[in-house]
Design a protein around this motif. Sequence first.
Motif, PDB file in Angstrom:
ATOM      1  N   SER A 154       0.828  -1.193   0.000  1.00 31.99           N
ATOM      2  CA  SER A 154       0.000   0.000   0.000  1.00 31.99           C
ATOM      3  C   SER A 154       0.865   1.247   0.000  1.00 31.99           C
ATOM      4  O   SER A 154       2.069   1.189   0.278  1.00 31.99           O
ATOM      5  CB  SER A 154      -0.947   0.017   1.203  1.00 31.99           C
ATOM      6  OG  SER A 154      -0.226   0.051   2.419  1.00 31.99           O
ATOM      7  N   GLY A 155       0.246   2.362  -0.288  1.00 26.16           N
ATOM      8  CA  GLY A 155       0.945   3.627  -0.356  1.00 26.16           C
ATOM      9  C   GLY A 155       0.516   4.385  -1.593  1.00 26.16           C
ATOM     10  O   GLY A 155      -0.565   4.157  -2.132  1.00 26.16           O
ATOM     11  N   SER A 156       1.365   5.273  -2.041  1.00 23.45           N
ATOM     12  CA  SER A 156       1.030   6.092  -3.192  1.00 23.45           C
ATOM     13  C   SER A 156       2.289   6.547  -3.908  1.00 23.45           C
ATOM     14  O   SER A 156       3.399   6.471  -3.372  1.00 23.45           O
ATOM     15  CB  SER A 156       0.201   7.312  -2.767  1.00 23.45           C
ATOM     16  OG  SER A 156       0.932   8.137  -1.877  1.00 23.45           O
ATOM     17  N   ASP A 157       2.100   7.005  -5.137  1.00 24.63           N
ATOM     18  CA  ASP A 157       3.170   7.605  -5.932  1.00 24.63           C
ATOM     19  C   ASP A 157       4.306   6.639  -6.215  1.00 24.63           C
ATOM     20  O   ASP A 157       5.486   6.999  -6.100  1.00 24.63           O
ATOM     21  CB  ASP A 157       3.702   8.870  -5.245  1.00 24.63           C
ATOM     22  CG  ASP A 157       2.642   9.945  -5.102  1.00 24.63           C
ATOM     23  OD1 ASP A 157       2.698  10.692  -4.097  1.00 24.63           O
ATOM     24  OD2 ASP A 157       1.767  10.045  -5.986  1.00 24.63           O
ATOM     25  N   PHE A 158       3.965   5.418  -6.583  1.00 24.89           N
ATOM     26  CA  PHE A 158       4.974   4.443  -6.959  1.00 24.89           C
ATOM     27  C   PHE A 158       4.405   3.452  -7.953  1.00 24.89           C
ATOM     28  O   PHE A 158       3.180   3.283  -8.059  1.00 24.89           O
ATOM     29  CB  PHE A 158       5.518   3.701  -5.731  1.00 24.89           C
ATOM     30  CG  PHE A 158       4.514   2.799  -5.076  1.00 24.89           C
ATOM     31  CD1 PHE A 158       3.711   3.261  -4.052  1.00 24.89           C
ATOM     32  CD2 PHE A 158       4.383   1.470  -5.482  1.00 24.89           C
ATOM     33  CE1 PHE A 158       2.783   2.430  -3.443  1.00 24.89           C
ATOM     34  CE2 PHE A 158       3.461   0.635  -4.886  1.00 24.89           C
ATOM     35  CZ  PHE A 158       2.660   1.117  -3.864  1.00 24.89           C
ATOM     36  N   SER A 159       5.293   2.798  -8.663  1.00 30.59           N
ATOM     37  CA  SER A 159       4.939   1.687  -9.529  1.00 30.59           C
ATOM     38  C   SER A 159       5.827   0.504  -9.174  1.00 30.59           C
ATOM     39  O   SER A 159       7.000   0.683  -8.841  1.00 30.59           O
ATOM     40  CB  SER A 159       5.102   2.054 -11.007  1.00 30.59           C
ATOM     41  OG  SER A 159       6.442   2.387 -11.307  1.00 30.59           O
ATOM     42  N   ILE A 160       5.281  -0.696  -9.253  1.00 32.00           N
ATOM     43  CA  ILE A 160       5.993  -1.891  -8.842  1.00 32.00           C
ATOM     44  C   ILE A 160       6.745  -2.495 -10.016  1.00 32.00           C
ATOM     45  O   ILE A 160       6.167  -2.764 -11.062  1.00 32.00           O
ATOM     46  CB  ILE A 160       5.029  -2.924  -8.242  1.00 32.00           C
ATOM     47  CG1 ILE A 160       4.393  -2.362  -6.969  1.00 32.00           C
ATOM     48  CG2 ILE A 160       5.754  -4.232  -7.953  1.00 32.00           C
ATOM     49  CD1 ILE A 160       3.356  -3.274  -6.353  1.00 32.00           C
ATOM     50  N   ASN A 161       8.031  -2.702  -9.821  1.00 32.23           N
ATOM     51  CA  ASN A 161       8.859  -3.365 -10.827  1.00 32.23           C
ATOM     52  C   ASN A 161       8.836  -4.880 -10.672  1.00 32.23           C
ATOM     53  O   ASN A 161       8.827  -5.613 -11.661  1.00 32.23           O
ATOM     54  CB  ASN A 161      10.303  -2.871 -10.750  1.00 32.23           C
ATOM     55  CG  ASN A 161      10.499  -1.552 -11.472  1.00 32.23           C
ATOM     56  OD1 ASN A 161       9.565  -0.778 -11.647  1.00 32.23           O
ATOM     57  ND2 ASN A 161      11.733  -1.301 -11.879  1.00 32.23           N
ATOM     58  N   ALA A 162       8.847  -5.341  -9.422  1.00 31.58           N
ATOM     59  CA  ALA A 162       8.857  -6.775  -9.163  1.00 31.58           C
ATOM     60  C   ALA A 162       8.411  -7.035  -7.736  1.00 31.58           C
ATOM     61  O   ALA A 162       8.599  -6.199  -6.851  1.00 31.58           O
ATOM     62  CB  ALA A 162      10.246  -7.367  -9.394  1.00 31.58           C
ATOM     63  N   MET A 163       7.833  -8.212  -7.517  1.00 29.49           N
ATOM     64  CA  MET A 163       7.472  -8.666  -6.189  1.00 29.49           C
ATOM     65  C   MET A 163       7.987 -10.090  -6.025  1.00 29.49           C
ATOM     66  O   MET A 163       8.039 -10.848  -6.993  1.00 29.49           O
ATOM     67  CB  MET A 163       5.960  -8.626  -5.964  1.00 29.49           C
ATOM     68  CG  MET A 163       5.332  -7.266  -6.233  1.00 29.49           C
ATOM     69  SD  MET A 163       3.563  -7.193  -5.826  1.00 29.49           S
ATOM     70  CE  MET A 163       3.656  -6.976  -4.035  1.00 29.49           C
ATOM     71  N   GLY A 164       8.358 -10.425  -4.803  1.00 28.18           N
ATOM     72  CA  GLY A 164       8.894 -11.751  -4.598  1.00 28.18           C
ATOM     73  C   GLY A 164       8.870 -12.186  -3.147  1.00 28.18           C
ATOM     74  O   GLY A 164       8.459 -11.437  -2.256  1.00 28.18           O
ATOM     75  N   TRP A 165       9.294 -13.422  -2.962  1.00 24.72           N
ATOM     76  CA  TRP A 165       9.355 -14.020  -1.641  1.00 24.72           C
ATOM     77  C   TRP A 165      10.745 -14.572  -1.379  1.00 24.72           C
ATOM     78  O   TRP A 165      11.352 -15.198  -2.262  1.00 24.72           O
ATOM     79  CB  TRP A 165       8.339 -15.153  -1.491  1.00 24.72           C
ATOM     80  CG  TRP A 165       6.919 -14.687  -1.505  1.00 24.72           C
ATOM     81  CD1 TRP A 165       6.088 -14.599  -2.578  1.00 24.72           C
ATOM     82  CD2 TRP A 165       6.165 -14.254  -0.376  1.00 24.72           C
ATOM     83  NE1 TRP A 165       4.856 -14.132  -2.190  1.00 24.72           N
ATOM     84  CE2 TRP A 165       4.880 -13.912  -0.842  1.00 24.72           C
ATOM     85  CE3 TRP A 165       6.448 -14.121   0.982  1.00 24.72           C
ATOM     86  CZ2 TRP A 165       3.874 -13.441   0.008  1.00 24.72           C
ATOM     87  CZ3 TRP A 165       5.462 -13.654   1.825  1.00 24.72           C
ATOM     88  CH2 TRP A 165       4.189 -13.321   1.332  1.00 24.72           C
ATOM     89  N   TYR A 166      11.238 -14.331  -0.183  1.00 24.07           N
ATOM     90  CA  TYR A 166      12.488 -14.875   0.299  1.00 24.07           C
ATOM     91  C   TYR A 166      12.216 -15.605   1.605  1.00 24.07           C
ATOM     92  O   TYR A 166      11.185 -15.406   2.241  1.00 24.07           O
ATOM     93  CB  TYR A 166      13.525 -13.774   0.522  1.00 24.07           C
ATOM     94  CG  TYR A 166      13.992 -13.090  -0.746  1.00 24.07           C
ATOM     95  CD1 TYR A 166      15.272 -13.312  -1.248  1.00 24.07           C
ATOM     96  CD2 TYR A 166      13.159 -12.216  -1.441  1.00 24.07           C
ATOM     97  CE1 TYR A 166      15.707 -12.683  -2.403  1.00 24.07           C
ATOM     98  CE2 TYR A 166      13.582 -11.590  -2.602  1.00 24.07           C
ATOM     99  CZ  TYR A 166      14.858 -11.823  -3.077  1.00 24.07           C
ATOM    100  OH  TYR A 166      15.286 -11.203  -4.226  1.00 24.07           O
ATOM    101  N   ARG A 167      13.145 -16.458   2.012  1.00 23.82           N
ATOM    102  CA  ARG A 167      12.990 -17.146   3.279  1.00 23.82           C
ATOM    103  C   ARG A 167      14.331 -17.309   3.962  1.00 23.82           C
ATOM    104  O   ARG A 167      15.375 -17.333   3.325  1.00 23.82           O
ATOM    105  CB  ARG A 167      12.324 -18.516   3.095  1.00 23.82           C
ATOM    106  CG  ARG A 167      13.163 -19.541   2.343  1.00 23.82           C
ATOM    107  CD  ARG A 167      12.369 -20.808   2.095  1.00 23.82           C
ATOM    108  NE  ARG A 167      13.145 -21.831   1.409  1.00 23.82           N
ATOM    109  CZ  ARG A 167      12.654 -22.981   0.965  1.00 23.82           C
ATOM    110  NH1 ARG A 167      11.370 -23.257   1.133  1.00 23.82           N
ATOM    111  NH2 ARG A 167      13.443 -23.850   0.348  1.00 23.82           N
ATOM    112  N   GLN A 168      14.269 -17.427   5.272  1.00 24.33           N
ATOM    113  CA  GLN A 168      15.465 -17.621   6.071  1.00 24.33           C
ATOM    114  C   GLN A 168      15.188 -18.708   7.099  1.00 24.33           C
ATOM    115  O   GLN A 168      14.379 -18.524   8.011  1.00 24.33           O
ATOM    116  CB  GLN A 168      15.891 -16.329   6.762  1.00 24.33           C
ATOM    117  CG  GLN A 168      17.222 -16.425   7.477  1.00 24.33           C
ATOM    118  CD  GLN A 168      17.770 -15.068   7.874  1.00 24.33           C
ATOM    119  OE1 GLN A 168      17.075 -14.059   7.806  1.00 24.33           O
ATOM    120  NE2 GLN A 168      19.027 -15.028   8.277  1.00 24.33           N
TER     121      GLN A 168
END
Length: 121
Positions: free
Chosen positions: A25-39
């Motif tokens: 959420s938020g404003s004034d942005f565009s998403i280039n990529a989304m992902g998942w990491y784990r530890q």
Amino acid sequence: QVQLVESGGGLVQPGGSLRLSCATSGSDFSINAMGWYRQAPGKTRELVATIPSGGSTVYADSVKGRFTISRDIAKNTVYLQMNSLKPEDTAVYYCNVRVRLVGRMYVTSYWGQGTQVTVSS
């Protein structure tokens, strides 16, 4: 301003399934990529899966055929469907989003708070 909220972790038996969600959420942005990491305990953080806005999905070899990453563009939300879970999948899972802020040329990375996934009988 960008905020990430993760949900969906928990305790599951081997062979079971879980679905993780990460809402941006938020404003004034565009998403280039989304992902998942784990530890996992005693290990470094590793890539699980990514879904770029203009590219192909990428999976770690250890989860191919079992995990599926997807994205709801309208909701700015990324999901991770985890099937056939194994004890070695036990880890804290972190959502990651790479965004480009309006009026900026650079890309900024944000992390979710993490959600615990435990696979045990």
